[in-house]
Design an enzyme around this catalytic site. Structure first.
Site, PDB file in Angstrom:
ATOM      1  CB  CYS A 169       5.806  -3.601  16.017  1.00 37.96           C
ATOM      2  SG  CYS A 169       7.494  -3.146  15.540  1.00 37.96           S
ATOM      3  CB  CYS A 186       1.529   0.344   9.254  1.00 37.59           C
ATOM      4  SG  CYS A 186       3.212  -0.001   9.084  1.00 37.59           S
ATOM      5  CD  GLU A 210      -0.925  -0.287   3.693  1.00 37.40           C
ATOM      6  OE1 GLU A 210      -1.079   0.555   4.565  1.00 37.40           O
ATOM      7  OE2 GLU A 210      -1.382  -1.428   3.740  1.00 37.40           O
ATOM      8  N   GLY A 218       6.654  -2.440   5.894  1.00 44.55           N
ATOM      9  CA  GLY A 218       8.037  -2.908   5.845  1.00 44.55           C
ATOM     10  C   GLY A 218       9.018  -2.087   6.662  1.00 44.55           C
ATOM     11  CD  GLU A 219      13.202  -1.177   9.825  1.00 40.86           C
ATOM     12  OE1 GLU A 219      12.334  -0.738  10.592  1.00 40.86           O
ATOM     13  OE2 GLU A 219      14.154  -0.493   9.409  1.00 40.86           O
ATOM     14  CG  ASN A 269      -4.843   4.648  13.039  1.00 37.72           C
ATOM     15  OD1 ASN A 269      -6.045   4.774  13.236  1.00 37.72           O
ATOM     16  ND2 ASN A 269      -4.245   5.064  11.958  1.00 37.72           N
ATOM     17  CB  CYS A 290       2.991   7.192   3.270  1.00 38.59           C
ATOM     18  SG  CYS A 290       3.320   6.014   4.560  1.00 38.59           S
ATOM     19  CB  CYS A 329       7.095  -5.765   8.410  1.00 40.01           C
ATOM     20  SG  CYS A 329       8.464  -5.103   9.395  1.00 40.01           S
ATOM     21  CB  SER A 385       9.607   3.330  15.199  1.00 39.43           C
ATOM     22  OG  SER A 385       9.059   3.806  14.000  1.00 39.43           O
ATOM     23  CG  LEU A 386      12.065   6.009  21.648  1.00 42.12           C
ATOM     24  CD1 LEU A 386      13.337   5.170  21.614  1.00 42.12           C
ATOM     25  CD2 LEU A 386      12.399   7.436  22.135  1.00 42.12           C
ATOM     26  CG  HIS A 387       6.797   3.212  18.915  1.00 45.30           C
ATOM     27  ND1 HIS A 387       6.424   4.421  18.374  1.00 45.30           N
ATOM     28  CD2 HIS A 387       6.956   2.380  17.847  1.00 45.30           C
ATOM     29  CE1 HIS A 387       6.367   4.330  17.059  1.00 45.30           C
ATOM     30  NE2 HIS A 387       6.695   3.109  16.710  1.00 45.30           N
ATOM     31  CB  CYS A 430       2.642  -2.725  13.503  1.00 46.72           C
ATOM     32  SG  CYS A 430       2.781  -2.521  11.726  1.00 46.72           S
ATOM     33  CB  SER A 472      10.124   5.697   9.502  1.00 44.88           C
ATOM     34  OG  SER A 472       9.655   5.205  10.729  1.00 44.88           O
TER      35      SER A 472
HETATM   36  N1  SAH Z   1       9.039  -0.150   9.763  1.00 42.55           N
HETATM   37  C1  SAH Z   1       9.318   1.223   9.911  1.00 42.55           C
HETATM   38  C2  SAH Z   1       8.541   2.100   8.958  1.00 42.55           C
HETATM   39  C3  SAH Z   1       7.116   1.718   8.676  1.00 42.55           C
HETATM   40  S1  SAH Z   1       5.994   1.850  10.003  1.00 42.55           S
HETATM   41  C4  SAH Z   1       9.119   1.672  11.342  1.00 42.55           C
HETATM   42  O1  SAH Z   1       8.567   0.913  12.124  1.00 42.55           O
HETATM   43  O2  SAH Z   1       9.552   2.770  11.656  1.00 42.55           O
HETATM   44  C5  SAH Z   1       5.679   3.600  10.005  1.00 42.55           C
HETATM   45  C6  SAH Z   1       5.139   4.139  11.341  1.00 42.55           C
HETATM   46  O3  SAH Z   1       3.792   3.716  11.570  1.00 42.55           O
HETATM   47  C7  SAH Z   1       5.967   3.633  12.531  1.00 42.55           C
HETATM   48  O4  SAH Z   1       6.339   4.667  13.400  1.00 42.55           O
HETATM   49  C8  SAH Z   1       4.992   2.674  13.162  1.00 42.55           C
HETATM   50  O5  SAH Z   1       5.318   2.486  14.477  1.00 42.55           O
HETATM   51  C9  SAH Z   1       3.655   3.346  12.918  1.00 42.55           C
HETATM   52  N2  SAH Z   1       2.498   2.474  13.150  1.00 42.55           N
HETATM   53  C10 SAH Z   1       2.326   1.181  12.813  1.00 42.55           C
HETATM   54  N3  SAH Z   1       1.122   0.731  13.230  1.00 42.55           N
HETATM   55  C11 SAH Z   1       0.517   1.760  13.864  1.00 42.55           C
HETATM   56  C12 SAH Z   1      -0.751   1.943  14.516  1.00 42.55           C
HETATM   57  N4  SAH Z   1      -1.646   0.970  14.602  1.00 42.55           N
HETATM   58  N5  SAH Z   1      -1.042   3.156  15.050  1.00 42.55           N
HETATM   59  C13 SAH Z   1      -0.147   4.189  14.958  1.00 42.55           C
HETATM   60  N6  SAH Z   1       1.057   4.073  14.346  1.00 42.55           N
HETATM   61  C14 SAH Z   1       1.390   2.886  13.807  1.00 42.55           C
HETATM   62 FE1  SF4 Z   2       7.445  -3.552  10.758  1.00 37.20          FE
HETATM   63 FE2  SF4 Z   2       7.402  -0.911  11.251  1.00 37.20          FE
HETATM   64 FE3  SF4 Z   2       5.153  -2.406  11.520  1.00 37.20          FE
HETATM   65 FE4  SF4 Z   2       7.155  -2.684  13.265  1.00 37.20          FE
HETATM   66  S1  SF4 Z   2       5.916  -0.823  12.922  1.00 37.20           S
HETATM   67  S2  SF4 Z   2       6.030  -4.359  12.277  1.00 37.20           S
HETATM   68  S3  SF4 Z   2       8.931  -2.406  11.956  1.00 37.20           S
HETATM   69  S4  SF4 Z   2       6.276  -2.008   9.634  1.00 37.20           S
END
Ligand code: SAH
Ligand code: SF4
Length: 316
Positions: free
Chosen positions: A74, A296, A50, A123-124, A253, A63, A70, A177-179, A77, A155
């Protein structure tokens, strides 16, 4: 190629034989009320990824995805639940930009131009280092797609060995992506933290060559009762240097299969205000198109989503 008048027939034949000019195919597109557009693109092997186009004053951001699925897994995600199917090659990455540009020209306006690109789709990107690197060079090349280095953001979830190789990558903006500010919480959200914990991650980040006045963006998903407390703010302040960091808060989200919840608007505002008072540059990502920005992998359930979009068109 047919329209090229300044290239001989022989050269055209050679090019057609030697190179593949096909672009990923847009098999679905959706348009949300706030102007955000979402696309599902099929590659030659029919695997889909996507892309999202986000409209903001003065910029139109794509984006883009770097992989089908991936491997990082996480827990918050949707893409993470799919596992990795395969890497995208560099032409499939630049092809997203070109296919969406053509679509916008043909369906919206010839004057529209994508101005920015963020690797925040599926994807990463650092797991697919070489292909993303080649694609980024093509995106930045003046005779290629001509995007400036400040217009591209990569990212990453924090792949330490690849972060240490960023000196060998075009100097684009970096988002981490620290979180979470504590290892226990981060490991719960991101299994990669078991291998590359916060100490190792920040040691790697300190090796990123940063031009003067540039800052690293730290993405921080806010999840109700999990990482939205005062101890999390204090942890962030210990980890992040004010002069080198930007914090981008992303309200979680929600999606049906996930037990995580988004905090209240009041908590989100309090979290941001407290970081601002401590001197950080801190923004909160506006959730666009409901499930767009962080969407994502959320096109997996495309048929359920169709009803929540204006004028979706299912082409295939
Ligand atoms: N894999 C990379 C880039 C793609 S994800 C990464 O993790 O950084 C892009 C962003 O979307 C990341 O910061 C990820 O943490 C965030 N993301 C994924 N699922 C999400 C969700 N359900 N709600 C909010 N952000 C989300
Ligand atoms: Fe992969 Fe980024 Fe989703 Fe984590 S947040 S599963 S690294 S796409």
């Amino acid at each position: 190629m047919e329209e090229w008048t300044n290239v001989s027939k022989k050269v055209k034949e050679y090019l057609a034989k030697s190179f593949d000019f096909t672009l990923p195919k847009i098999v679905w597109d959706g348009h949300s009320k706030d102007g955000t557009r979402k696309f599902l693109l099929a590659m030659k092997d029919e695997k889909t990824v996507e892309c999202v186009v986000i409209d903001a004053p003065g910029r139109l951001t794509l984006c883009a995805s770097s992989q089908v699925g991936c491997a990082i897994g996480c827990t918050f995600c949707h893409t993470g639940t799919m596992g990795l199917t395969r890497h995208l090659d560099s032409s499939e990455i630049t092809g997203q930009y070109m296919a969406v540009s053509h679509w916008l020209h043909n369906n919206v306006s010839r004057d529209l131009r994508l101005t920015n690109l963020v690797y925040m789709g599926q994807g990463e990107p650092l797991h697919n280092f070489e292909n993303v690197k080649i694609a980024t060079h093509i995106l930045m090349e003046p005779k290629g797609l001509g995007l400036g280095q400040r217009k591209i953001t990569l990212s990453t979830s924090g792949m330490v060995p690849q972060i240490e190789k960023l000196a060998d990558f075009p100097p684009v903006n970096i988002a981490i992506s620290l979180h979470a500010a504590h290892d226990k919480v981060r490991t719960e959200l991101m299994p990669i933290n078991k291998v590359y914990d916060l100490r190792r991650l920040f040691a790697a980040i300190s090796t990123i060559p940063l031009k003067s006045h540039r800052k690293i963006t730290y993405e921080y998903i806010l999840i109700k009762d999990l990482n939205d407390q005062m101890t999390d703010i204090e942890g962030l302040c210990e980890l992040l240097k004010i002069s080198e960091s930007k914090i981008n808060l992303i309200p979680f989200n929600e999606y049906p299969e996930s037990a995580f919840k988004r905090p209240s608007d009041r908590t989100i505002k309090w979290f941001q205000d407290t970081l601002l008072q401590r001197g950080y540059v801190c923004t909160t990502r506006v959730t666009k198109g409901d499930d767009i920005l962080a969407a994502c992998g959320q096109l997996k359930s495309i048929k359920e989503k169709v009803n929540s979009w204006d004028q979706p068109s299912l082409e295939n």
